[in-house]
Each structure stands twice: as structure tokens, then as C-alpha cells.
Enzyme design. Structure first.
Site, short mmCIF file in Angstrom:
data_model
loop_
_atom_site.label_atom_id
_atom_site.label_comp_id
_atom_site.label_asym_id
_atom_site.label_seq_id
_atom_site.Cartn_x
_atom_site.Cartn_y
_atom_site.Cartn_z
N CYS A 400 0.81 -1.21 0.00
CA CYS A 400 0.00 0.00 0.00
C CYS A 400 0.85 1.27 0.00
CB CYS A 400 -0.95 0.00 1.21
SG CYS A 400 -2.64 -0.43 0.71
N LYS A 403 0.44 3.35 -3.24
CA LYS A 403 -0.84 3.94 -3.62
C LYS A 403 -0.68 5.38 -4.09
CE LYS A 403 -4.74 3.25 -1.65
NZ LYS A 403 -5.91 3.00 -0.78
N ASP A 430 -16.86 4.48 -0.24
CA ASP A 430 -16.95 3.39 0.73
C ASP A 430 -15.82 2.39 0.49
OD1 ASP A 430 -19.20 3.94 2.43
OD2 ASP A 430 -20.47 3.68 0.68
N ASP A 431 -15.65 1.46 1.45
CA ASP A 431 -14.61 0.46 1.29
C ASP A 431 -14.90 -0.45 0.09
OD1 ASP A 431 -12.81 1.05 3.40
OD2 ASP A 431 -14.28 0.29 4.82
N ASP A 470 -11.61 -5.16 2.82
CA ASP A 470 -12.77 -4.31 2.53
C ASP A 470 -14.08 -5.06 2.76
OD1 ASP A 470 -11.20 -2.13 1.82
OD2 ASP A 470 -11.10 -2.71 -0.28
N GLY A 520 -9.71 -15.54 -13.18
CA GLY A 520 -8.91 -14.33 -13.13
C GLY A 520 -8.25 -14.05 -14.45
N ASP A 610 -11.18 -0.63 7.21
CA ASP A 610 -9.86 -1.24 7.42
C ASP A 610 -8.80 -0.18 7.17
OD1 ASP A 610 -10.49 -1.28 4.69
OD2 ASP A 610 -9.12 -2.93 4.27
#
Length: 727
Positions: A400, A403, A430-431, A470, A520, A610
Site C-alpha cells: 500500500c 498507492k 466506501d470500502d 474491505d 482471473g 480497514d
């Protein structure tokens, strides 16, 4: 490392002295196209030459430990913190405790020895082997701390190592005002026969002067919690029984099919075993063409030959031969800061020898700690204006820490159209997105992580836990996940192995959370990046809105992961803990799933999120803005990862930390300090931050701690415009 595809796997099994030196030298001149892996149970390894000095109290623990995490980072290697349990030579796989096997093209074994005595009744239950060191060190420190006025010790084995540790133990205990009763036991009628006569006389004199009893020609036949039973019927009272009798190889070597000599791996002068793709070095190897006693000096001098021959085996070059010296100078510490020398039978003894030995040992450990910084390639010339400013002064962090800053992200999303579909109940902010679903809601989120370590399986686990955060923060039950994976360029075989590792680790996390991985997408790119899109189901979604004045604020994980991982990238110095131990603690915290935390908090949370890339302060301010209230944060109550505050005090921080700080300014009141700086530290796989009724907070924290969370009440919500006061 250089943009070339990875085509060959080199796996170092064990973190012994030879392998530690190989890592250092490899980092200065890596082999393009080779992927280097080292497997070791712990993030650090002891330097055996300083062990007696540590026992005697001359060295702190951190002064004698080799930081394998820093060395692996320096070498561009992935460190697998687990224990090798075997080698499947037919398929070229190393079997590893707790995870899938690792494939190798070339492997090397440097796993040391053990001094345990499993055939001796009671040893495994009531005694401690001097090797491996980690358990011995912990038990020794506990024994010293017990403050027994007349501690009783029995040391099994009166060779050089046993005598050295007996003298060290006596010095430590006597220097603390104790009157120890220490006995050395050896079945050899003439202990210390492996050293010259002059050194033997000097060591025996030191033993007598220290008040240590020496029983020769007798051996233990049983050990209890408080005694050692001897073959002649005598019973020696013992509060601490230590095994130093001889060297025993690791038992799993017997099942490898490699040629062994008394259980040790037979090697030829090129350090190859009977299998041309497997090398060995250090105490676990037996130089059958030139037998020598087990001693660290041989491992150290094998290292350059081992490095050359490993590179040659990977690239098709010629091999070099190792020629061990016929004898070497033994400097044997004698408890206090004095030592005995053994070479050519000379009777050398004195404090000057200890100073000589101390200098040698400190230079060795410094060589493995003061790692040379590899120069970055120069920027091209000419170049567009602003390139240097955009690059910044430090490498881009992973996780993170990579970011986009909150202010830039908000500006980019400001023009995004509002949702128009009636089943879309929430948009950005929102998460996770909230969708109407039957009698409840479905929440959907996506997240990915730029690699912050070189272990694909660990990165997959972290990315899965991070993406699920999340879902858990909104009080939902995870449902399905889709993977998005970017792999660096690799050969087809390494690519397939890496994908298998990633998907197996991710599937374990999602399966434990009650979700299925349903597919995926993969691509090839510059570096490893792993992400997941995850859905979850809930009767109602818990959002960031809903904080009420008077609510207690609960945090379920310590903060500081961004700072620790940034420090690891920078190879920053750290002691107590060592940087590698701090990184291991951070990884363990990040890998802990939040399912139990969410199960406990969701039924009671007025609001929840979180804590991730924008740091604790940033995510708390998001909750306050959404709820139109203020908060008071008790900085002393905020849990921290080991080493994080010390690193922050030296200026270590993640690349996004300045942006997090800038985004929070104007809405915070706090006093600058290293701990306060961690409020802006980006968290990868951070904990849940929940606002709950203050009357229920203590009970909830107790329930969280029962489940293994270091949860804490870190503050409270108060009336007022969105603002955070840190006390």
C-alpha cells in the site's frame, strides 16, 4: 533485477555461514537470469564464533546475529522462512514445511548440525542442545533471569565447545553475584584431546580456577527435570542441562539418497555431492578427500569456491577446487575477556588473544551487516524536465506504500458520474461498492499490491488478506474472488511454478474465509503484482458513516508496516529487534486474516473500515467526515509493530507517507514525535478500525485478544466538526 527473463532456479537450503557469504557476494555480482531462493526457519542466524561471548555477557544478542532478511534483500533473493524437510531429487524439488515444494535447477545445503542426544533417555524433555542456537539462547536467558543463588548446571561434552561454554556460563553467573555449581561430563578419559598440549593445559587451568568440576571417562545414562544420572551410578543435581557432545547431522538428509558419511553429506573438492545438481558446505558436509573437524573456518573459506561453482553450474562454466588448510589458529575464549590459542602446540594464553579474537569476530559480523549499496544507473541525458522530481529521493515502495495519494485520488474521482442503476446503493468513497441483492446486499471490491517481498506465495497471501479487508470491514461474508496477476518475464517452467505457488497460497486464504476463487487474468509485465476482485454478502453493509459521539474506537492490528518495509528496502540499520526480525513480525501481522475480528465487531460496530494506504489518521478522518463528528486519539494506546517507532525516529518512512500527512493537515492537532509520524504510515493488510458503544468496548477487546488480535481501545468520538486531536 535486469529485465532479462528468469530461466534457472538456485535454491540455498539453510542460512549457514557459507550461504550468508554467498548472499553477500551474489548481491554484488548477481547472475542474470537466475532466481535465487534461500530457505531458513528464522529471519536471523547466529554467528557461532561469538556464541560463548554472548553466553558470558560480552555481546548483546543483536551483536552476534546475521540478518538473513537484509542479506536476501541485498542479493535480490526470496527468503522462505520455513524449514526444509527433504529433497525429491527425481523431480528436483525441495520439500518445505508448511508449503508446497520448491523446484530447483541447482541446490546447495548448508544447514549446520545439532548437538541433541535423542537416544539419551530424558534428553529431549529435560535438556537443551547447544545447537541449533535459538532455543538454547532463549532458555539460557530465562535461566539467568531466574536469579537462583546457587544455580546448578551439567554440560554433557567436554570438548572445546563444551569447555568454552562452561567457562562462559561460569563467568556470566559469577559476575552477577551467583555461586554456580557447574559440572562437565565426558565419556573420553582424556577430554580436549583434539587440541595441542599447551592449549589443553591452559584450558584445564581455567576450568579449575572457575570452580568447574570435570568428570572424565563417564557418561550420562538418563536425564530428569532436576538431575543427570551417570553410568557409574552417581546423580548430579541440575537446573540447566546442556548438550554439547559431538555433532549430529540433520536426520532428513538420510532420506535424500545422497551419499553420506556418518550421516553427513559427502562432497568432492568442487563441493558437489553425489548428485551433480546439489552442492553442500559447512558442518553438514563431509570433505571425504580431506577430513577435517567441524569448524566454522572451513565454511567461511568454502564460500568463494561455492559461489563460483554455483554460478558455473547455472551458466555452464568451469569448476574450481576447494583446498582446505591443514590446520588453523583456534582462538578459544576462556570465560572472561581472555582466550587461549591453539596452533602448533604453542601455549598462548591471555587477554590480548581475546582482543584479537574479538576484532576478528566483529569484522566478520560487520562484513555481513554493512552491506555495500549498489549504485543506481545514471539518468539518461538529455531528459525531460521534472524527471528527477517525479522519481523522488527514494525507491517506490511496494504494498500500500505504492498507492496514489488521497488528495490526488479524490481529485481524479471527483468527476466520476454518480451511479444510475437502482441496484447500486453506493459509489466511490466506501470500502466497497454496495449492490442490492435479494434480501440483503452484495459488496464488491478490488485491490492489488505491487510486490513488497520476493516470495510469490507470501505476496499472494498478503494480497488476498488485503483485498478481503474491505469485505470484512463492511461486515460481509466473503463470496467469490477473481485474481489479477502480473508476472515478470520468466521461462515457461518458472512461470508455471510461480503461478501455481500464487494460486495455491491465495486459495488457502480465500477457502479459510469461506470464499471460492473462480478465475482471473494474467499478463507479463515489469514486476510481480497480485490483486483480487472480491464479493461478499451481508444482511446490511457497515460503512464509514455512523460514528456517534461517545463511541470507543477499537483498532485490531498494530501499525508501522509501511515504515518497516520501507526501511528494509533502504537496508536501514536496526537493533533490538534486528531489521529482519522487524520485517518478519510485520509480515506475520500483515498475513493474519481479519475474519475473527470482523465476526466479533460487525454485530456491534456503528461504523467500520480497514486501515490501509492512507494510514490510521487518514482512514479515521474519513470516518469522521462521513459521520460529521470529531475524535480524540490516545497515542500511547495505539499498538505498534516491533521496530517501527525506532525506524521512524531515524527518518524512515514510506513514499506515500508525506502525501498522507499533507492530506490530514488542517484537520489534526498533534505533537510531532516518531510515534505520531506513524499515524500517517500506509498499512498493507492493516487492522479493522471500529466505532462501538463505549460500554461494550472492553468486552469486545477481550474477545478479540482471545482470538489472537492485539486489539486496543485507541480513542473516542466526540461532538464537533470533523477533526482529530491526538493526546
Amino acid at each position: 533485477m535486469d529485465g532479462l527473463p528468469l530461466t534457472r532456479d538456485l535454491v540455498l537450503i539453510g542460512g549457514g555461514h557459507a550461504h550468508a557469504l554467498v548472499l553477500r557476494m551474489w548481491g554484488m555480482n548477481p547472475l542474470p537470469g537466475a532466481r535465487l531462493t534461500v530457505i531458513n526457519p528464522h529471519p536471523v542466524a547466529p554467528y557461532s564464533g561469538m556464541l560463548p561471548g554472548h553466553v558470558a555477557g560480552h555481546y548483546r544478542r543483536d551483536e552476534m546475529m546475521i540478518d538473513l532478511v537484509r542479506l536476501a534483500r541485498h542479493a535480490g533473493a526470496r527468503l522462505i522462512q520455513s524449514r526444509a524437510t527433504g529433497i525429491d531429487r527425481a523431480n528436483r524439488l525441495v520439500l518445505v514445511e508448511g508449503r508446497d515444494p520448491l523446484r530447483y535447477d541447482i541446490a546447495s545445503i548448508d544447514i549446520g548440525i545439532t548437538t541433541d542426544l535423542p537416544a539419551l533417555p530424558g534428553f529431549l524433555d529435560h535438556a537443551i542442545p547447544a545447537k541449533p542456537f535459538d532455543i538454547y539462547s532463549e532458555r539460557w536467558q530465562r535461566f539467568v533471569s531466574a536469579d537462583l543463588p546457587r544455580p546448578r548446571m551439567v554440560i554433557i561434552g567436554a570438548g572445546v565447545a563444551g569447555v568454552e561454554l562452561a567457562l562462559a556460563s561460569a563467568h556470566r553467573l559469577q559476575s552477577e553475584g551467583r555461586s554456580p555449581d557447574i559440572t562437565l561430563v565426558d565419556r573420553d578419559p582424556q577430554p580436549l584431546r583434539m587440541v595441542g598440549s599447551g592449549a589443553r593445559r591452559a584450558l584445564l587451568r581455567h576450568v579449575a580456577e572457575a570452580g568447574i568440576a570435570l568428570l572424565a571417562g563417564v557418561e550420562p545414562v538418563g536425564i530428569t527435570a532436576s538431575s543427570v544420572i551417570l553410568s557409574d551410578g552417581r546423580v548430579l543435581p541440575s537446573d540447566f542441562t546442556l548438550g554439547v557432545a559431538g555433532a549430529r547431522p540433520q536426520k532428513w538428509l538420510e532420506d535424500t539418497g545422497l551419499d553420506l558419511h556418518r550421516g553427513f553429506v559427502r562432497i568432492d573438492p568442487t563441493l558437489r555431492t553425489s548428485d551433480a545438481s546439489v552442492f553442500a558446505a559447512g558442518d553438514c558436509a563431509e570433505m571425504v578427500w580431506a577430513p577435517r573437524p567441524k569448524a566454522g573456518v572451513y565454511a567461511v573459506r568454502q564460500a568463494p569456491i561455492l559461489l563460483h561453482n554455483l554460478r558455473a553450474a547455472l551458466s555452464g562454466g568451469g569448476m574450481r577446487r576447494y583446498r582446505p588448510q591443514s590446520d588453523y589458529l583456534k582462538l578459544i575464549s576462556a570465560g572472561g575477556k581472555t582466550a587461549v590459542a591453539d596452533k602448533w602446540g604453542l601455549p598462548l594464553d591471555g587477554a590480548w588473544l581475546w582482543r584479537w579474537k574479538d576484532g576478528i569476530d566483529r569484522r566478520f559480523i560487520a562484513m555481513l551487516a554493512d552491506l555495500p549499496k549498489m549504485a543506481l544507473p545514471p539518468l539518461p541525458h538529455p531528459r525531460a524536465e521534472g524527471v528527477e522530481e517525479a522519481l523522488g529521493k527514494k525507491p517506490l515502495c511496494g504494498g500500500c506504500g505504492a498507492k496514489v495519494g488521497a488528495s490526488d485520488l479524490s481529485a481524479a474521482l471527483a468527476g466520476l458520474p454518480a451511479p444510475r442503476r437502482p441496484d447500486v446503493l453506493s459509489g466511490p468513497g466506501d470500502d466497497a461498492a454496495i449492490l442490492r441483492y435479494e434480501n440483503g446486499v452484495q459488496v464488491m471490491t478490488t485491490d492489488h499490491l505491487r510486490s513488497l517481498c520476493d516470495d510469490p506465495a507470501l505476496m499472494a497471501r498478503l494480497a488476498a488478506v488485503h483485498a478481503l479487508g474491505d469485505i470484512w470491514a463492511m461486515g460481509a461474508q466473503p463470496q467469490v474472488a477473481l485474481a489479477q496477476i502480473i508476472l515478470p518475464r520468466m521461462s515457461a517452467r518458472i512461470q508455471a511454478d510461480t503461478l501455481r505457488e500464487i494460486m495455491a497460497a491465495a486459495a488457502d486464504v480465500f477457502r479459510a474465509a469461506g470464499a471460492d476463487v473462480v478465475g482471473g487474468h494474467t499478463t507479463i509485465g515489469a514486476e510481480l503484482t497480485i490483486g483480487f476482485t472480491v464479493t461478499g454478502l451481508a444482511a446490511r453493509a457497515i460503512t464509514k458513516r455512523g460514528v456517534q459521539p461517545g463511541d470507543a474506537l477499537i483498532l485490531t492490528k498494530p501499525i508501522g508496516s509501511g515504515t518497516v518495509m520501507a526501511a528494509l528496502m533502504a537496508q536501514a540499520p536496526l537493533t533490538n529487534p534486528l531489521l529482519g526480525e522487524a520485517a518478519e513480525s510485520a509480515s506475520r501481522s500483515m498475513a493474519r486474516a481479519l475474519s475473527d475480528d470482523a465476526t466479533i465487531l460487525a454485530p456491534e460496530a456503528h461504523a467500520m473500515t480497514d486501515v490501509t494506504g492512507f494510514g490510521l489518521a487518514g482512514h479515521l478522518l474519513e470516518m469522521l467526515e462521513a459521520s460529521n463528528c470529531a475524535a480524540e486519539l490516545d497515542l500511547a494506546a495505539v499498538p505498534l509493530l516491533p521496530g517501527a517507532e525506532a525506524l521512524a525516529a531515524t527518518g524512515q518512512e514510506s513514499t506515500i507517507a508525506p502525501a498522507n500527512r499533507a492530506a490530514a493537515m488542517g484537520q489534526m492537532l498533534f505533537t510531532e514525535s516518531p510515534k505520531a509520524a506513524l499515524l500517517f504510515d500506509p498499512q498493507t493488510c492493516g487492522g479493522l478500525l471500529a466505532a462501538v458503544n463505549k460500554d461494550k468496548a472492553t468486552r469486545l477487546v477481550a474477545a478479540l485478544r482471545e482470538k489472537g488480535s492485539p486489539a486496543a481501545i485507541i480513542g473516542k468520538a466526540v461532538e464537533g466538526a470533523p477533526f482529530l486531536t491526538v493526546t
